[in-house]
Scaffold this motif. Structure first.
Motif, PDB file in Angstrom:
ATOM      1  N   GLU A 157      -1.702  -3.673   1.537  1.00  0.00           N
ATOM      2  CA  GLU A 157      -1.525  -3.967   2.953  1.00  0.00           C
ATOM      3  C   GLU A 157      -1.442  -5.467   3.232  1.00  0.00           C
ATOM      4  OE1 GLU A 157      -4.627  -1.951   5.024  1.00  0.00           O
ATOM      5  OE2 GLU A 157      -3.869   0.063   4.534  1.00  0.00           O
ATOM      6  N   ARG A 158      -2.038  -6.271   2.354  1.00  0.00           N
ATOM      7  CA  ARG A 158      -1.978  -7.719   2.545  1.00  0.00           C
ATOM      8  C   ARG A 158      -0.714  -8.330   1.950  1.00  0.00           C
ATOM      9  NH1 ARG A 158      -7.757  -7.583   1.617  1.00  0.00           N
ATOM     10  NH2 ARG A 158      -7.446  -7.952  -0.615  1.00  0.00           N
ATOM     11  N   ALA A 159      -0.039  -7.589   1.087  1.00  0.00           N
ATOM     12  CA  ALA A 159       1.166  -8.095   0.440  1.00  0.00           C
ATOM     13  C   ALA A 159       2.345  -8.050   1.407  1.00  0.00           C
ATOM     14  CB  ALA A 159       1.459  -7.257  -0.803  1.00  0.00           C
ATOM     15  N   PRO A 160       3.460  -8.721   1.047  1.00  0.00           N
ATOM     16  CA  PRO A 160       4.667  -8.649   1.892  1.00  0.00           C
ATOM     17  C   PRO A 160       5.117  -7.209   2.060  1.00  0.00           C
ATOM     18  CG  PRO A 160       4.881 -10.376   0.246  1.00  0.00           C
ATOM     19  CD  PRO A 160       3.636  -9.623  -0.094  1.00  0.00           C
ATOM     20  N   ALA A 161       6.068  -7.020   2.977  1.00  0.00           N
ATOM     21  CA  ALA A 161       6.517  -5.672   3.339  1.00  0.00           C
ATOM     22  C   ALA A 161       6.784  -4.800   2.119  1.00  0.00           C
ATOM     23  CB  ALA A 161       7.777  -5.768   4.191  1.00  0.00           C
ATOM     24  N   ARG A 162       6.203  -3.615   2.136  1.00  0.00           N
ATOM     25  CA  ARG A 162       6.341  -2.664   1.039  1.00  0.00           C
ATOM     26  C   ARG A 162       7.037  -1.402   1.533  1.00  0.00           C
ATOM     27  NH1 ARG A 162       4.247  -4.086  -4.251  1.00  0.00           N
ATOM     28  NH2 ARG A 162       2.766  -5.783  -3.928  1.00  0.00           N
ATOM     29  N   ALA A 163       7.556  -0.632   0.593  1.00  0.00           N
ATOM     30  CA  ALA A 163       8.112   0.669   0.940  1.00  0.00           C
ATOM     31  C   ALA A 163       6.975   1.612   1.294  1.00  0.00           C
ATOM     32  CB  ALA A 163       8.915   1.220  -0.234  1.00  0.00           C
ATOM     33  N   ALA A 229       4.184  -1.169   9.933  1.00  0.00           N
ATOM     34  CA  ALA A 229       4.433  -2.245   8.965  1.00  0.00           C
ATOM     35  C   ALA A 229       5.765  -2.084   8.243  1.00  0.00           C
ATOM     36  CB  ALA A 229       3.301  -2.300   7.946  1.00  0.00           C
ATOM     37  N   THR A 230       6.192  -0.854   8.044  1.00  0.00           N
ATOM     38  CA  THR A 230       7.449  -0.600   7.334  1.00  0.00           C
ATOM     39  C   THR A 230       8.598  -0.276   8.277  1.00  0.00           C
ATOM     40  OG1 THR A 230       6.827   1.740   7.076  1.00  0.00           O
ATOM     41  CG2 THR A 230       6.258   0.235   5.277  1.00  0.00           C
TER      42      THR A 230
END
Length: 405
Positions: A157-163, A229-230
């Protein structure tokens, strides 16, 4: 109590519902007997699926014992399950609850933002984690996927946008490990691959439903939500849920189950109800008009007109109309507060059950209702006002029920 699988006695055959309650009460009592009364707060609907799957794979029904009267059963006794599957479910429930509490503390959600509460919750989470790990060890279960799930989730959740599929990974792996170990307990290693596949499907579905249910509140509070977020809309989220259900159903079909009725009813039919329930609520919230910006730009005359309407309502005895900015609030009632979740929510839910509904927390929709409206002496039947009462024969729709109803 939390979880997505919440069957209602009015849409499930009496025998299956009694079996489900036997597993639920068995889990609650196993937690009490081995870890004290406070640990009963971690009892959850989804955790007992591990116990149900264990019995479904066993050639004989799980042993049961007679439990005394309980307020949560309408002060009635019950035959509750007492087996290794229940102990595995208790271990899983403790570990998942510990991770959930740690997550609330890390995010500073609601009361967890206060230092004394955060410190107490952290100690409690540490205690539950130790207890769950110790119990898992007695069953030969490696709890690493469960204990690591919360940490992995926080990093994602802290990382850049994820799938979206990446974000559901930790939950999928945790549930897959728990489901897969039931094959070890029952001596059916050929079921393990299908059980792990079912666990991944169920874990993904549970994660998505949780995100759908929390979407409106998370947007309002600025909290993290995987859908927001996605950039995943409700229509696309529904497609993901349907795909997860299809994977889950296919995996359940492959299982060698001497007693399939309850497992299939919960994992196939009840998950469908959970999806429908979550999206009905979410789509209803999304459709509500939001006039907050218009309210801030409103004129002084509009404010006086609104105040006059409320005064007129009080004088005439009729309920004032819902003011703008309170979407969804019932006429004459203030909108309920947001459910803080976590330990406080579990404590209030337990108190509501123990008082047969007389106590309702501030975020409950019946908080301001009369005593007669709040009181519920029907017992803990998990009925969500599904509107399908007396339609119990639906449970025989090809999902393994052999009750001849």
């Amino acid at each position: 109590m939390f979880g997505i699988v919440r069957p209602c006695r009015h849409v499930m055959c009496e025998g299956l519902f009694a079996d489900w309650m036997g597993h639920l009460c068995g889990l609650c009592l196993a937690l009490r007997d081995e870890h004290g009364h406070l640990s009963r707060l971690v009892t959850n609907y989804d955790g007992l699926l591990v116990s149900v799957l264990t019995e479904a794979q066993s050639p004989a029904s799980a042993p049961r014992r007679r439990a005394g009267a309980c307020a949560l059963r309408g002060f009635k006794g019950a035959d509750v399950v007492e087996a290794e599957g229940v102990r595995l479910a208790a271990s899983v429930s403790l570990l998942l609850a510990a991770g959930k509490v740690r997550d609330h503390v890390a995010d500073g959600d609601g009361v967890y933002a206060r230092r004394p509460v955060a410190a107490g919750a952290t100690r409690l989470a540490r205690r539950w984690s130790s207890a769950g790990t110790a119990m898992a060890g007695t069953l030969g279960f490696d709890p690493a996927p469960l204990t690591a799930a919360a940490g992995r989730q926080a990093l994602l959740e802290r990382a850049p946008a994820r799938a979206l599929r990446e974000l559901t990974g930790p939950t999928e792996d945790a549930v897959a490990a728990a489901f897969g170990h039931t094959a070890v307990l029952t001596g059916k290693p050929h079921n393990r691959a299908a059980l792990e596949a079912a666990g991944r499907g169920f874990g993904r579905l549970a994660h998505l439903i949780d995100a759908v249910e929390d979407l409106a509140d998370d947007k309002a509070s600025g909290a993290y939500n995987p859908l927001a977020a996605t950039g995943t809309g409700l229509r696309e989220a529904r497609r993901h849920c349907d795909a997860a259900r299809a994977d889950l159903r296919a995996a359940v079909t492959e299982l060698d189950l001497p007693h399939p009725s309850l497992a299939r009813a919960l994992l196939v039919r009840e998950t469908g109800r959970a999806v429908s329930r979550a999206f009905a609520i979410a789509e209803g919230s999304e459709a509500q008009p939001h006039h907050a910006a218009d309210d801030r730009a409103g004129s002084h005359h509009a404010g006086n007109h609104l105040a006059g309407d409320h005064r007129a309502g009080r004088l005439s005895g009729r309920a004032p109309e819902t003011p703008p900015g309170d979407p969804g609030a019932p006429p004459g009632k203030r909108p309920p507060k947001r459910d803080p979740g976590g330990l406080l929510s579990s404590l209030c839910a337990a108190l509501t059950c123990c008082t047969c509904g007389l106590y309702r927390p501030a975020w409950d929709e019946d908080h301001e209702s009369s005593c007669c409206q709040r009181f519920d002496c029907s017992g803990w039947d998990a009925c969500g006002n599904c509107g399908e009462c007396c339609n119990c024969c639906n449970c025989c729709g090809g999902d393994g029920c052999s009750c001849d109803c």
